[in-house]
Design a protein around this motif. Structure first.
Motif, PDB file in Angstrom:
ATOM      1  N   GLY A 187       0.809  -1.209   0.000  1.00 14.25           N
ATOM      2  CA  GLY A 187       0.000   0.000   0.000  1.00 14.25           C
ATOM      3  C   GLY A 187       0.841   1.257   0.000  1.00 14.25           C
ATOM      4  N   SER A 188       2.015   1.160  -0.618  1.00  7.75           N
ATOM      5  CA  SER A 188       2.947   2.290  -0.643  1.00  7.75           C
ATOM      6  C   SER A 188       3.336   2.591  -2.082  1.00  7.75           C
ATOM      7  CB  SER A 188       4.187   1.959   0.198  1.00  7.75           C
ATOM      8  OG  SER A 188       5.017   3.083   0.354  1.00  7.75           O
ATOM      9  N   THR A 189       4.077   3.672  -2.263  1.00  2.00           N
ATOM     10  CA  THR A 189       4.582   4.069  -3.573  1.00  2.00           C
ATOM     11  C   THR A 189       6.094   4.268  -3.462  1.00  2.00           C
ATOM     12  OG1 THR A 189       4.150   6.395  -3.047  1.00  2.00           O
ATOM     13  CG2 THR A 189       2.432   5.193  -4.253  1.00  2.00           C
ATOM     14  N   PRO A 190       6.811   4.261  -4.582  1.00  2.00           N
ATOM     15  CA  PRO A 190       8.267   4.384  -4.491  1.00  2.00           C
ATOM     16  C   PRO A 190       8.744   5.596  -3.705  1.00  2.00           C
ATOM     17  CG  PRO A 190       7.656   3.664  -6.680  1.00  2.00           C
ATOM     18  CD  PRO A 190       6.368   3.981  -5.967  1.00  2.00           C
ATOM     19  N   ASP A 191       8.076   6.738  -3.842  1.00  2.00           N
ATOM     20  CA  ASP A 191       8.539   7.928  -3.132  1.00  2.00           C
ATOM     21  C   ASP A 191       8.233   7.870  -1.636  1.00  2.00           C
ATOM     22  OD1 ASP A 191       5.804   8.154  -3.692  1.00  2.00           O
ATOM     23  OD2 ASP A 191       5.861  10.326  -3.619  1.00  2.00           O
ATOM     24  N   GLN A 192       7.499   6.838  -1.204  1.00  5.95           N
ATOM     25  CA  GLN A 192       7.198   6.660   0.214  1.00  5.95           C
ATOM     26  C   GLN A 192       8.002   5.513   0.827  1.00  5.95           C
ATOM     27  OE1 GLN A 192       2.956   5.904  -0.410  1.00  5.95           O
ATOM     28  NE2 GLN A 192       2.460   7.829   0.601  1.00  5.95           N
ATOM     29  N   ALA A 193       8.978   4.983   0.083  1.00  6.49           N
ATOM     30  CA  ALA A 193       9.636   3.750   0.521  1.00  6.49           C
ATOM     31  C   ALA A 193      11.153   3.877   0.558  1.00  6.49           C
ATOM     32  CB  ALA A 193       9.238   2.597  -0.383  1.00  6.49           C
ATOM     33  N   VAL A 194      11.745   3.071   1.435  1.00  5.52           N
ATOM     34  CA  VAL A 194      13.196   2.953   1.572  1.00  5.52           C
ATOM     35  C   VAL A 194      13.557   1.483   1.365  1.00  5.52           C
ATOM     36  CG1 VAL A 194      15.183   3.210   3.112  1.00  5.52           C
ATOM     37  CG2 VAL A 194      13.269   4.829   3.257  1.00  5.52           C
ATOM     38  N   LYS A 213      14.123   5.454  -1.935  1.00  6.31           N
ATOM     39  CA  LYS A 213      15.349   5.796  -1.229  1.00  6.31           C
ATOM     40  C   LYS A 213      16.132   4.507  -1.009  1.00  6.31           C
ATOM     41  CE  LYS A 213      14.184  10.132  -0.678  1.00  6.31           C
ATOM     42  NZ  LYS A 213      14.863  11.188  -1.468  1.00  6.31           N
ATOM     43  N   ALA A 214      17.439   4.614  -0.853  1.00  2.00           N
ATOM     44  CA  ALA A 214      18.256   3.413  -0.699  1.00  2.00           C
ATOM     45  C   ALA A 214      19.259   3.574   0.431  1.00  2.00           C
ATOM     46  CB  ALA A 214      18.992   3.092  -1.997  1.00  2.00           C
ATOM     47  N   ILE A 215      19.324   2.549   1.281  1.00  2.00           N
ATOM     48  CA  ILE A 215      20.355   2.454   2.322  1.00  2.00           C
ATOM     49  C   ILE A 215      21.266   1.298   1.914  1.00  2.00           C
ATOM     50  CG2 ILE A 215      20.848   1.942   4.743  1.00  2.00           C
ATOM     51  CD1 ILE A 215      18.097   3.145   5.415  1.00  2.00           C
ATOM     52  N   TRP A 216      22.542   1.591   1.761  1.00  2.00           N
ATOM     53  CA  TRP A 216      23.507   0.593   1.310  1.00  2.00           C
ATOM     54  C   TRP A 216      24.349   0.110   2.481  1.00  2.00           C
ATOM     55  CZ3 TRP A 216      28.861   1.591  -1.077  1.00  2.00           C
ATOM     56  CH2 TRP A 216      29.415   0.382  -1.555  1.00  2.00           C
ATOM     57  N   ILE A 217      24.321  -1.212   2.728  1.00  2.00           N
ATOM     58  CA  ILE A 217      25.242  -1.850   3.679  1.00  2.00           C
ATOM     59  C   ILE A 217      26.484  -2.213   2.883  1.00  2.00           C
ATOM     60  CG2 ILE A 217      25.557  -3.741   5.305  1.00  2.00           C
ATOM     61  CD1 ILE A 217      22.464  -3.905   5.469  1.00  2.00           C
ATOM     62  N   ASP A 218      27.580  -1.499   3.121  1.00  2.00           N
ATOM     63  CA  ASP A 218      28.713  -1.545   2.198  1.00  2.00           C
ATOM     64  C   ASP A 218      29.757  -2.608   2.510  1.00  2.00           C
ATOM     65  OD1 ASP A 218      30.088  -0.567   4.378  1.00  2.00           O
ATOM     66  OD2 ASP A 218      30.567   1.381   3.499  1.00  2.00           O
ATOM     67  N   SER A 219      29.383  -3.628   3.298  1.00  2.00           N
ATOM     68  CA  SER A 219      30.374  -4.611   3.742  1.00  2.00           C
ATOM     69  C   SER A 219      30.666  -5.713   2.730  1.00  2.00           C
ATOM     70  CB  SER A 219      29.887  -5.274   5.044  1.00  2.00           C
ATOM     71  OG  SER A 219      29.596  -4.309   6.028  1.00  2.00           O
ATOM     72  N   PHE A 220      29.815  -5.870   1.703  1.00  2.00           N
ATOM     73  CA  PHE A 220      29.931  -7.060   0.872  1.00  2.00           C
ATOM     74  C   PHE A 220      30.116  -6.796  -0.618  1.00  2.00           C
ATOM     75  CE2 PHE A 220      27.396  -8.146   4.616  1.00  2.00           C
ATOM     76  CZ  PHE A 220      28.163  -9.171   5.144  1.00  2.00           C
ATOM     77  N   SER A 221      29.896  -5.596  -1.080  1.00  2.00           N
ATOM     78  CA  SER A 221      30.114  -5.316  -2.500  1.00  2.00           C
ATOM     79  C   SER A 221      30.755  -3.946  -2.644  1.00  2.00           C
ATOM     80  CB  SER A 221      28.806  -5.385  -3.297  1.00  2.00           C
ATOM     81  OG  SER A 221      27.954  -4.309  -2.979  1.00  2.00           O
ATOM     82  N   GLU A 222      31.377  -3.736  -3.782  1.00  2.00           N
ATOM     83  CA  GLU A 222      32.117  -2.506  -4.032  1.00  2.00           C
ATOM     84  C   GLU A 222      31.241  -1.493  -4.773  1.00  2.00           C
ATOM     85  OE1 GLU A 222      35.213  -1.824  -3.040  1.00  2.00           O
ATOM     86  OE2 GLU A 222      35.411  -3.780  -2.068  1.00  2.00           O
TER      87      GLU A 222
END
Length: 257
Positions: A187-194, A213-222
């Motif tokens: 029940g969400s849209t891209p601009d309302q999501a992370v 929106k995107a949160i990147w966990i940077d431990s496993f890829s470059e």
């Protein structure tokens, strides 16, 4: 900026942690399971035959996923078996095929990855923010039904309102279809999501390109160099445990704007 209402999570190397050695052991278990099952119905193949078929099947499935699509788990096993010998699926009893599929799937639990030690706490923190949660995962060699069991066994399944696995929906990341399908059910849209994940292309570039929106966990890829500014993560963290604070930052920014 729209109010954030939903968070979607990747699975591999985000909420479960694996390593190449366990992956190799699981692959070997699949090969041995298939060879032994076929031998019981008089179909004799060398381990080299099985290995080559497995590699060919993996390549074929990767080609499909590069087109942002996916096959069902049973179709994946059919591709593997028919690479052992053309039309072998039609030549063996249905029960034999399903035994091969079962051993193929069971290898995940015989040599399992580990749950992230911060997983339950992080999901509880996000739930406490009043946000709906979804999972978006490319399944690879393991079916979504196995991942559901894994999440349930480790106390994480109940936090999710929607679980989207590529083998079940026919789309794979980085397609916008798999993100939009999940958000629609939330029940969400891209601009309302992370979206939260470890893979720079499938979780950051894809999510940003689909309007999340995107949160990147940077431990496993470059991170590639150079990076398109439109593809940079909104927040970069070094571990899953930092994700709740990162989400709060994004929410605060959305409210300030």
């Amino acid at each position: 900026m729209s109010e954030i209402t939903a968070v979607t999570f990747d699975l591999w190397q985000t909420l479960l942690l694996d390593n190449p050695e366990r992956g190799r052991i699981r692959s070997q278990a699949r090969l041995e399971g298939a060879r032994n099952t076929l031998a019981r119905v008089g179909q004799q193949f060398t381990i080299e035959d099985i290995e080559e078929a497995y590699r060919a099947g993996v390549r074929r499935c990767q080609e499909i996923r590069e087109g942002h699509r996916d096959v069902t788990f049973l179709q994946q096993v059919q591709i593997f078996v028919n690479h052992i010998s053309p039309r072998l699926v039609e030549q063996i009893p249905t029960q034999t095929f399903h035994e091969i599929a079962q051993s193929y799937s069971d290898s995940f639990f015989e040599h399992p990855p580990g749950p992230h030690p911060e997983g339950v706490r992080v999901l509880q923190n996000v739930q406490d923010m009043g946000l709906r949660m979804g999972m978006i995962s490319n399944t690879g060699m393991t079916p979504g039904v196995s991942f559901r069991r894994f999440l349930e066994e480790h106390g994480m399944l109940g936090f999710f309102d929607v679980l989207t696995f590529s083998d079940e929906v026919g789309y794979s990341k980085p397609s916008c279809e798999i993100f939009n399908l999940t958000l629609s059910e939330l029940g969400s849209t891209p601009d309302q999501a992370v979206h939260v994940g470890d893979h720079f292309m499938n979780d950051v570039v894809a999510a940003r390109g689909c309007g999340l929106k995107a949160i990147w966990i940077d431990s496993f890829s470059e991170m590639p160099d150079p990076v398109d500014p439109d593809s940079e993560p909104d927040v970069r963290v070094s571990s899953l445990g930092e994700v709740p604070d990162a989400i709060k930052r994004i929410i605060d920014d959305s409210r300030a704007n």
